[in-house]
Design an enzyme around this catalytic site. Structure first.
Site, PDB file in Angstrom:
ATOM      1  CB  THR A 174      77.858   6.850  44.856  1.00  0.00           C
ATOM      2  OG1 THR A 174      77.074   6.961  46.059  1.00  0.00           O
ATOM      3  CG2 THR A 174      77.017   7.270  43.662  1.00  0.00           C
ATOM      4  CB  ILE A 224      77.374  -3.477  49.159  1.00  0.00           C
ATOM      5  CG1 ILE A 224      77.957  -4.094  50.446  1.00  0.00           C
ATOM      6  CG2 ILE A 224      76.793  -4.575  48.267  1.00  0.00           C
ATOM      7  CD1 ILE A 224      76.923  -4.755  51.332  1.00  0.00           C
ATOM      8  CE1 TYR A 257      68.909  -2.640  56.506  1.00  0.00           C
ATOM      9  CE2 TYR A 257      69.319  -4.487  57.984  1.00  0.00           C
ATOM     10  CZ  TYR A 257      69.600  -3.800  56.824  1.00  0.00           C
ATOM     11  OH  TYR A 257      70.565  -4.277  55.972  1.00  0.00           O
TER      12      TYR A 257
END
Length: 263
Positions: free
Chosen positions: A16, A19, A154
């Site tokens: 939405t 990227i 991450y």
């Protein structure tokens, strides 16, 4: 190369904004039917309207829900059982010192960045194999190879995506299904723009200028010496989706601006 994906259905998680939305637009422009995904109905509707404004004939629909939750993945698979192109774009990130990251946060990152893609791939791949054609793309990161010390959790999840996509490519050998990873580098996405907006305003500079300075400071090995656009990343994803890219599988395709210093 003319890319035409008419007759193909694509599912793009977290599409939405940023990227993910650029990927959805690229696939829609190539005439694929696209299922957008976001956590809320409002964000999905906003993205659907955005794509329809850009491409009047776009075939797009939406699914609202957090795909980091197993039951939501099951619901997605039930509502949209057919998928020719799966793009696993869902991912979260945060700057946090290793010694401040508790088990709950490690698990949250793992469920969002890794297991969401695992569950969707596990659900859709058998159908692709039965048809003899399919595409799966994991949106990883240059952080998978260049682990950032300020967000090790991450980087870990992005490396895990590379392992999964490479293993799945081997598992799909000879089936007509390809599996690849795309590794963006510093990209001026909505999230990055929000992070830099205050600095840009305070310094009287554009977001592009501040993003470029960020790259110079934090990713000095960048060859392009600027942040990529979301469209530049999306272009690589769209490239690996048509039949013309059938020989590209098991690859880690870098759109990192040359940040990772390796040949």
């Amino acid at each position: 190369m003319i890319i035409n994906l008419s007759g193909k259905k694509a599912v793009v998680s977290a599409s939405t904004a940023g990227i993910g939305l650029a990927i959805a637009k690229g696939l829609a422009a190539s005439e694929a039917e696209v299922v957008l995904n976001g956590r809320t109905r409002e964000s999905v509707d906003r993205a659907l309207n955005d794509i329809r404004r850009s491409y009047a004939n776009a075939k797009v629909t939406g699914f609202a829900g957090d795909l980091a939750i197993p039951q939501t993945c099951e619901k997605m698979l039930a509502e949209h059982p057919n998928c020719d192109i799966l793009v696993n774009c869902l991912g979260i990130y945060a700057l946090q010192d290793f010694f401040d990251i508790d088990d709950t946060e490690w698990e949250r990152f793992f469920q969002s960045n890794v297991m969401s893609g695992v569950r969707l791939a596990r659900g859709y791949l058998p159908r692709m194999v039965a048809k003899g054609w399919g595409r799966v793309v994991f949106i990883s990161s240059e952080s998978a190879l260049n682990i950032p010390p300020e967000m090790i959790h991450y980087g870990f999840t992005k490396t895990a995506q590379l392992a999964i996509s490479r293993g799945l490519a081997k598992r799909m050998a000879g089936t007509g299904v390809t599996v690849n990873s795309v590794l963006p580098g510093p990209t001026l996405s909505d999230g990055v723009a929000s992070m830099l907006k205050e600095t840009a305003s305070a310094q009287g500079k554009s977001l592009e200028e501040v993003a470029t300075e960020f790259v110079w400071q934090h990713r000095p090995s960048s060859v392009i010496q600027r942040a990529a656009t979301v469209e530049e990343v999306a272009n690589m994803v769209v490239y690996v989706c048509p039949t013309q890219a059938s020989a590209t599988t098991g690859a880690a395709l870098r759109v990192d601006g040359g940040v990772v210093d390796t040949i």
